[in-house]
Design a protein around this motif. Sequence first.
Motif, PDB file in Angstrom:
ATOM      1  N   PHE A  94       0.837  -1.192   0.000  1.00  0.00           N
ATOM      2  CA  PHE A  94       0.000   0.000   0.000  1.00  0.00           C
ATOM      3  C   PHE A  94       0.874   1.244   0.000  1.00  0.00           C
ATOM      4  CE2 PHE A  94       0.646  -1.146   4.447  1.00  0.00           C
ATOM      5  CZ  PHE A  94       0.890   0.065   5.093  1.00  0.00           C
ATOM      6  N   ASP A  95       0.281   2.356  -0.401  1.00  0.00           N
ATOM      7  CA  ASP A  95       1.031   3.606  -0.430  1.00  0.00           C
ATOM      8  C   ASP A  95       0.772   4.415   0.831  1.00  0.00           C
ATOM      9  OD1 ASP A  95      -1.378   5.307  -0.773  1.00  0.00           O
ATOM     10  OD2 ASP A  95      -1.476   4.372  -2.734  1.00  0.00           O
ATOM     11  N   GLU A  96       1.738   5.256   1.171  1.00  0.00           N
ATOM     12  CA  GLU A  96       1.573   6.275   2.218  1.00  0.00           C
ATOM     13  C   GLU A  96       1.639   7.609   1.486  1.00  0.00           C
ATOM     14  OE1 GLU A  96       3.108   4.555   6.378  1.00  0.00           O
ATOM     15  OE2 GLU A  96       4.730   5.002   4.988  1.00  0.00           O
ATOM     16  N   ARG A  97       0.499   8.030   1.006  1.00  0.00           N
ATOM     17  CA  ARG A  97       0.422   9.154   0.079  1.00  0.00           C
ATOM     18  C   ARG A  97       0.992  10.448   0.658  1.00  0.00           C
ATOM     19  NH1 ARG A  97      -5.434   9.986  -2.415  1.00  0.00           N
ATOM     20  NH2 ARG A  97      -5.809   9.966  -0.188  1.00  0.00           N
ATOM     21  N   ALA A  98       0.791  10.669   1.954  1.00  0.00           N
ATOM     22  CA  ALA A  98       1.266  11.911   2.572  1.00  0.00           C
ATOM     23  C   ALA A  98       2.712  11.823   3.028  1.00  0.00           C
ATOM     24  CB  ALA A  98       0.379  12.276   3.758  1.00  0.00           C
ATOM     25  N   SER A  99       3.304  10.615   2.951  1.00  0.00           N
ATOM     26  CA  SER A  99       4.667  10.433   3.448  1.00  0.00           C
ATOM     27  C   SER A  99       5.673  10.109   2.357  1.00  0.00           C
ATOM     28  CB  SER A  99       4.689   9.295   4.491  1.00  0.00           C
ATOM     29  OG  SER A  99       3.787   9.551   5.535  1.00  0.00           O
ATOM     30  N   ASP A 100       5.210  10.047   1.088  1.00  0.00           N
ATOM     31  CA  ASP A 100       6.089   9.718  -0.035  1.00  0.00           C
ATOM     32  C   ASP A 100       6.752   8.359   0.160  1.00  0.00           C
ATOM     33  OD1 ASP A 100       5.598  12.232  -1.272  1.00  0.00           O
ATOM     34  OD2 ASP A 100       7.098  13.151   0.020  1.00  0.00           O
ATOM     35  N   LYS A 101       5.940   7.374   0.574  1.00  0.00           N
ATOM     36  CA  LYS A 101       6.488   6.047   0.821  1.00  0.00           C
ATOM     37  C   LYS A 101       5.553   4.960   0.310  1.00  0.00           C
ATOM     38  CE  LYS A 101       8.976   7.539   4.972  1.00  0.00           C
ATOM     39  NZ  LYS A 101       9.040   7.446   6.443  1.00  0.00           N
ATOM     40  N   ILE A 102       6.147   3.785   0.048  1.00  0.00           N
ATOM     41  CA  ILE A 102       5.414   2.585  -0.302  1.00  0.00           C
ATOM     42  C   ILE A 102       5.737   1.552   0.774  1.00  0.00           C
ATOM     43  CG2 ILE A 102       5.197   0.721  -1.986  1.00  0.00           C
ATOM     44  CD1 ILE A 102       6.052   2.780  -4.123  1.00  0.00           C
ATOM     45  N   VAL A 103       4.740   0.787   1.187  1.00  0.00           N
ATOM     46  CA  VAL A 103       4.924  -0.141   2.297  1.00  0.00           C
ATOM     47  C   VAL A 103       4.504  -1.551   1.907  1.00  0.00           C
ATOM     48  CG1 VAL A 103       4.409  -0.592   4.726  1.00  0.00           C
ATOM     49  CG2 VAL A 103       4.391   1.760   3.878  1.00  0.00           C
ATOM     50  N   SER A 104       5.302  -2.534   2.315  1.00  0.00           N
ATOM     51  CA  SER A 104       4.924  -3.937   2.148  1.00  0.00           C
ATOM     52  C   SER A 104       4.566  -4.513   3.513  1.00  0.00           C
ATOM     53  CB  SER A 104       6.067  -4.748   1.525  1.00  0.00           C
ATOM     54  OG  SER A 104       7.174  -4.811   2.407  1.00  0.00           O
TER      55      SER A 104
END
Length: 258
Positions: A94-104
């Motif tokens: 999923f994405d962390e849209r406000a943190s500029d990150k992608i998470v598994s």
Amino acid sequence: PTRTISFSWRALRSLTCAWRGISPISSKKIVPPLAVSKSPRLSEEAPHKGEVFFRPHSRDKLDPQTGSITEYDTPSPNSQPSTITVDGAGNIWFDERASDKIVSLNIKTGQMREYTVPTPASRVVGLSPDASGHLWFLELGAHKVGCLHIETGQVTEYAIPTKYSSPFKMAIDRQGRVWFTEVFGNKLGMLNNGRFYEFAIPTKDSMPGGIIIDSKGNIWFSEQAGNKLAMVPSAASSYTDAFDFVPFQNRMKLEGGC
């Protein structure tokens, strides 16, 4: 309850094509994992072996057999997760849209790992894994297409030719080509072998949104402001046969990159 939605028509339009080569920017960053569980919230999609994963401000899991909901807090606070998907190994992304990150999320261990997107204020959306070990994504705020090489953690970004295009949703076809909608560019875009192709949508300011590819290879997308459903036939999407060009070579590509 079950709800049936019917479409009374289909928009079949010719698309104007323009293509350009691009130069990517590469980066890599892996953050140690973190995960905890809590109580219930809203629901959405993304099944895994009978379980339903969904995203409010954390990640949640619903067990249909027991009705219980497990919550996983996102590693970064106030991250505004948006898109969720599952890769071939069964990991949740999923994405962390406000943190500029992608998470598994490894659902067996509950462990999470963050991957940082190099461009600030990128507003990551539209995640989609391919068959080669990559996770593709869009940068709504930075107007780029990104690719994460899952094994190495390397991120490669490709700047979309149209300025302020705001890519929104994507789909990957059988040839591995990345198709995406450009909300404010009013175009259907495609990235193939490091080269962009953009197709102008006939309806002005249509704000193309969701996109999907059916079993026959037809490309479907919605026009949010145009109030239309559009389709590009599979035969028309193989336009590359009509172009005589040397595939763009990514000279900045690192080993293990996209």
